[in-house]
Design an enzyme around this catalytic site. Sequence first.
Site, short mmCIF file in Angstrom:
data_model
loop_
_atom_site.label_atom_id
_atom_site.label_comp_id
_atom_site.label_asym_id
_atom_site.label_seq_id
_atom_site.Cartn_x
_atom_site.Cartn_y
_atom_site.Cartn_z
CB ILE A 1 -0.94 0.02 1.23
CG1 ILE A 1 -1.71 -1.30 1.31
CG2 ILE A 1 -1.88 1.20 1.17
CD1 ILE A 1 -2.59 -1.58 0.12
CG ASP A 2 3.84 4.03 -2.28
OD1 ASP A 2 3.69 5.00 -1.51
OD2 ASP A 2 4.79 3.93 -3.07
CB SER A 3 -0.98 7.01 0.20
OG SER A 3 0.02 7.39 1.12
#
Length: 460
Positions: free
Chosen positions: A244-246
């Site tokens: 998960i990489d915003s």
Amino acid sequence: MNITVATVTDQVFPLNVSEDLELENLKAFCEVESGVPANQIQLTFNGQPLNDDKKTLKEYGIKDGDMLFMQQGPVQQGFLPSQAPPMAGGAVGAGLPSFDFSNIQVPHGAAASSSNSSRLSAASSDNPAVIREMLLADPSALSLLKQNNPRLSDALTSGSLERFAQVLKEQQEAKAEQERLRLRMLNADPFDSEAQRLIAEEIRKKNIEANMEAAMEYNPETFGTVVMLYINCRVNGHPVKAFIDSGAQTTIMSSECAERCNIMRLVDQRWSGYAKGVGIQRIIGRVHMVQIQIEKDFLTSSFSILEQQKMDMLLGLDMLKRHQCTIDLKRNILHIGTTGTETPFLSESDLPECARLSGQDTLDEEKIIEESRRQAEHQQMAEAMERSQAASAAGPSASSSGRLSDPATTIMPNDSFSEATVKELMALSFSREQVISELRRFNGDKTQATAALFAKSLKF
């Protein structure tokens, strides 16, 4: 109370003793730590030698936190050399009994300290093999080395003594050069410009060290390494651990993972190009729509397929915003707003090998820089070959006229933009021909031309 003993050989060791401890017993502790026989130890406190072995530390005025100086010298005053008190029984010259310390069980901590002292003494001989063995035998030292000196840590864990010795020698030479410059600075004319530069650099380093020491004292948690956010999901029925990489603009997947999930047949190569970030990676193409299963939900997403990517899949901001996802670090979950589903983030033991804190396959900084440079050169070469092929396809007449004055690369009198605008856009890695073409298309509007150039750069 805690006292510190320093020796002439720059060896310093702390001792936790009672204020009622007699001097002769303190010398026995010093013998354990330093290896110097107790009858050859001369202790000094505040410049005054301590000669009476029967006096306690309290009687000498030694308090908590004080430092004693130890040297190996003649026996105590009042004894002739031939009358030196033996360490194992018998009577001393003045009729006072001596003590046999050979049967005293030394505490484990003291023995370990003595062992470390002897190992440090051996390591001071600059023997790379000894230093390597010492670091490998101490897990805490190895952990600190990984954090503070990754290059030397990689050489240590590579198993090659030659590589470790080479890196260690380079770092020792660099440190010696810094010390040489520091001494030169201290002895130089203070009004010399080079000396002033070295003084400023020394002040900057001291400020950095002071800042780091304050951080280690008041915020030690900032020096820890956090576990990245991964979740379990399925793509086309195949299990995948997704990162998960915003901070990523798009959702990406490695080519190996796409092969496993059997979606390489859907890759649209018209969307190939290069992804630029910390490094440069080649984009094979794009899969426009695939279902991702998270818990019991089936969500649609698109993927950019990267040729060389160590992570299987990365969920970027496009996917997170489309499904209104919330990263809840307090509960350690990912909340999907459109469906209300929650899925937990994985613990370190469940992460893929490339994401674990103890993983050995992470690239060091030099490899990343080298790979980025190589890929950038590859991209520039490909663009140059493409321009060359386009020029040769235009025919000899176009090339001959281009040598005189090529309108595609020359600012004409009726153009409404300047050479400075062209160079500014060329600095964004666009060719002169592309920049002039877009500026003419938008009548010199730099903003619209820039947007058009970036839009076209998405296609190869």
